[in-house]
Design an enzyme around this catalytic site. Structure first.
Site, PDB file in Angstrom:
ATOM      1  N   GLY A  60       0.784  -1.232   0.000  1.00 44.98           N
ATOM      2  CA  GLY A  60       0.000   0.000   0.000  1.00 44.98           C
ATOM      3  C   GLY A  60       0.814   1.281   0.000  1.00 44.98           C
ATOM      4  O   GLY A  60       0.316   2.325   0.446  1.00 44.98           O
TER       5      GLY A  60
ATOM      6  N   ASN B 274       1.565   3.029  -2.589  1.00 53.17           N
ATOM      7  CA  ASN B 274       0.851   3.959  -3.476  1.00 53.17           C
ATOM      8  C   ASN B 274      -0.393   4.508  -2.794  1.00 53.17           C
ATOM      9  O   ASN B 274      -0.728   5.692  -2.961  1.00 53.17           O
ATOM     10  CB  ASN B 274       0.491   3.264  -4.794  1.00 53.17           C
ATOM     11  CG  ASN B 274       1.657   3.277  -5.759  1.00 53.17           C
ATOM     12  OD1 ASN B 274       2.042   4.334  -6.252  1.00 53.17           O
ATOM     13  ND2 ASN B 274       2.243   2.114  -5.998  1.00 53.17           N
TER      14      ASN B 274
ATOM     15  N   MET C 234      -4.040  -6.844  -7.066  1.00 55.92           N
ATOM     16  CA  MET C 234      -3.464  -7.893  -7.912  1.00 55.92           C
ATOM     17  C   MET C 234      -4.490  -8.956  -8.331  1.00 55.92           C
ATOM     18  O   MET C 234      -4.149 -10.118  -8.501  1.00 55.92           O
ATOM     19  CB  MET C 234      -2.270  -8.537  -7.182  1.00 55.92           C
ATOM     20  CG  MET C 234      -1.193  -7.544  -6.772  1.00 55.92           C
ATOM     21  SD  MET C 234      -0.620  -6.446  -8.087  1.00 55.92           S
ATOM     22  CE  MET C 234       0.657  -7.463  -8.805  1.00 55.92           C
ATOM     23  N   ARG C 235      -5.745  -8.543  -8.497  1.00 60.64           N
ATOM     24  CA  ARG C 235      -6.758  -9.448  -9.044  1.00 60.64           C
ATOM     25  C   ARG C 235      -7.209  -8.906 -10.388  1.00 60.64           C
ATOM     26  O   ARG C 235      -7.463  -7.694 -10.516  1.00 60.64           O
ATOM     27  CB  ARG C 235      -8.001  -9.534  -8.136  1.00 60.64           C
ATOM     28  CG  ARG C 235      -7.781 -10.084  -6.767  1.00 60.64           C
ATOM     29  CD  ARG C 235      -7.279 -11.491  -6.736  1.00 60.64           C
ATOM     30  NE  ARG C 235      -8.220 -12.495  -7.233  1.00 60.64           N
ATOM     31  CZ  ARG C 235      -7.901 -13.761  -7.455  1.00 60.64           C
ATOM     32  NH1 ARG C 235      -6.668 -14.173  -7.258  1.00 60.64           N
ATOM     33  NH2 ARG C 235      -8.798 -14.610  -7.891  1.00 60.64           N
TER      34      ARG C 235
ATOM     35  N   LEU D   2      -9.869  -8.090 -13.044  1.00 61.05           N
ATOM     36  CA  LEU D   2     -11.296  -7.783 -12.922  1.00 61.05           C
ATOM     37  C   LEU D   2     -12.022  -8.253 -14.186  1.00 61.05           C
ATOM     38  O   LEU D   2     -11.467  -8.184 -15.287  1.00 61.05           O
ATOM     39  CB  LEU D   2     -11.477  -6.282 -12.719  1.00 61.05           C
ATOM     40  CG  LEU D   2     -10.911  -5.770 -11.385  1.00 61.05           C
ATOM     41  CD1 LEU D   2     -10.767  -4.259 -11.392  1.00 61.05           C
ATOM     42  CD2 LEU D   2     -11.780  -6.227 -10.212  1.00 61.05           C
TER      43      LEU D   2
ATOM     44  N   HIS E  18       0.643   0.724 -13.050  1.00 60.71           N
ATOM     45  CA  HIS E  18       1.430  -0.446 -13.451  1.00 60.71           C
ATOM     46  C   HIS E  18       2.903  -0.032 -13.549  1.00 60.71           C
ATOM     47  O   HIS E  18       3.205   1.035 -14.099  1.00 60.71           O
ATOM     48  CB  HIS E  18       0.942  -0.994 -14.798  1.00 60.71           C
ATOM     49  CG  HIS E  18       1.656  -2.241 -15.190  1.00 60.71           C
ATOM     50  ND1 HIS E  18       1.439  -3.451 -14.564  1.00 60.71           N
ATOM     51  CD2 HIS E  18       2.628  -2.470 -16.115  1.00 60.71           C
ATOM     52  CE1 HIS E  18       2.225  -4.366 -15.101  1.00 60.71           C
ATOM     53  NE2 HIS E  18       2.955  -3.796 -16.037  1.00 60.71           N
TER      54      HIS E  18
ATOM     55  N   ASP F 293      -3.753  -4.826 -17.940  1.00 58.89           N
ATOM     56  CA  ASP F 293      -2.943  -3.608 -17.991  1.00 58.89           C
ATOM     57  C   ASP F 293      -3.163  -2.837 -19.294  1.00 58.89           C
ATOM     58  O   ASP F 293      -2.221  -2.316 -19.903  1.00 58.89           O
ATOM     59  CB  ASP F 293      -1.452  -3.949 -17.791  1.00 58.89           C
ATOM     60  CG  ASP F 293      -1.200  -4.576 -16.419  1.00 58.89           C
ATOM     61  OD1 ASP F 293      -1.794  -4.102 -15.437  1.00 58.89           O
ATOM     62  OD2 ASP F 293      -0.444  -5.550 -16.332  1.00 58.89           O
TER      63      ASP F 293
ATOM     64  N   GLU G 170       6.166   6.233  -9.059  1.00 54.75           N
ATOM     65  CA  GLU G 170       4.742   5.883  -8.929  1.00 54.75           C
ATOM     66  C   GLU G 170       4.080   6.797  -7.904  1.00 54.75           C
ATOM     67  O   GLU G 170       2.956   7.264  -8.090  1.00 54.75           O
ATOM     68  CB  GLU G 170       4.588   4.421  -8.495  1.00 54.75           C
ATOM     69  CG  GLU G 170       5.078   3.413  -9.512  1.00 54.75           C
ATOM     70  CD  GLU G 170       4.833   1.978  -9.088  1.00 54.75           C
ATOM     71  OE1 GLU G 170       3.783   1.683  -8.499  1.00 54.75           O
ATOM     72  OE2 GLU G 170       5.706   1.120  -9.350  1.00 54.75           O
TER      73      GLU G 170
END
Ligand code: GAR
Length: 218
Positions: free
Chosen positions: A15, A17, A93-94, A96, A112, A148, A177
């Site tokens: 977390g 970001n 990281m799933r 969708l 990304h 992505d 990032e």
């Protein structure tokens, strides 16, 4: 400020970001507020960050659902219950499903750690090093169907050094990032970001003529 954009942030891990977004949103006059943090991973440190910042948060553990549709229905319910206007995937990281992406199209952004469309997917830094690129970076983009994929909002580039390990390169990119995610959020919240013909146009940006050349000789 009463009309700050309501943002939900989805995380799976550390977390950092999310923290960059929290810090930005806490600045006076920042045009967005985080109304919810959701993690699909129990124990994700991102949840601790939300707790510390006093942001409503929850864990929706994908392992507890029989299929993606049910998992995403629960996420969707929470997003709607907090009236989220924008969803930020910050190390979520799933993958969708198409129907979730379609529902949130234009209101769903992802970060990304590569200069998309190069190096989509996992093991980004290892693949960048293996390819021998001399410049790497990170991308904030609207999410469309496909991994992505989607209109690019902002990118930052960094040099790749001869002796970089995956971790060293990842850390160099991660620093950027933390800069471009708040930047993209600010521009979106100021309603300056438009998607036209599958590409992003941003109102009122200053031309940037600086270049990165890598390597640089002594
Ligand atoms: C970040 O490097 C982000 O770009 C990456 O996961 C990391 C999460 O770090 N996301 C992806 O690879 C998504 N395809 P964080 O949890 O410290 O923000």
């Amino acid at each position: 400020m009463t009309d700050r954009l309501k943002v939900a942030v989805l995380v799976s891990g550390h977390g950092s970001n999310l923290q960059a977004l929290i810090d930005a949103c806490q600045k006076p006059g920042f045009p967005a507020q985080i109304v919810r943090v959701i993690s699909n991973v129990k124990g994700a440190f991102g949840i601790q960050r939300a707790l510390k910042a006093g942001i409503p948060h929850s864990v929706i553990d994908h392992l507890k659902f029989e299929n993606r549709t049910d998992f995403e229905a629960q996420i969707n319910d929470e997003l709607e219950s907090c009236s989220a206007e924008l969803v930020c995937l910050a190390g979520f990281m799933r993958l969708l499903t198409g129907s979730f992406v379609k529902k949130w199209r234009g209101r769903l952004v992802n970060i990304h750690p590569s200069l998309l469309p190069a190096f989509k997917g996992l093991d980004t830094h290892a693949r960048a090093l293996a390819a021998g690129v001399k410049i790497a970076g990170c991308t904030i983009h609207y999410v469309s169907q496909g991994m992505d994929a989607g209109p690019i909002i902002a990118q930052a580039a960094v040099p790749v050094m001869p002796n970089d390990s995956e971790d060293i390169l990842a850390a160099r990119i991660l620093q950027q990032e933390h800069i471009i995610f708040p930047l993209a959020l600010k521009m979106i919240a100021e309603r300056r970001v438009k998607i036209e013909d599958g590409r992003v146009h941003i109102d009122g940006i200053t031309p940037n003529n600086s270049v990165i050349i890598s390597p640089v000789l002594n």
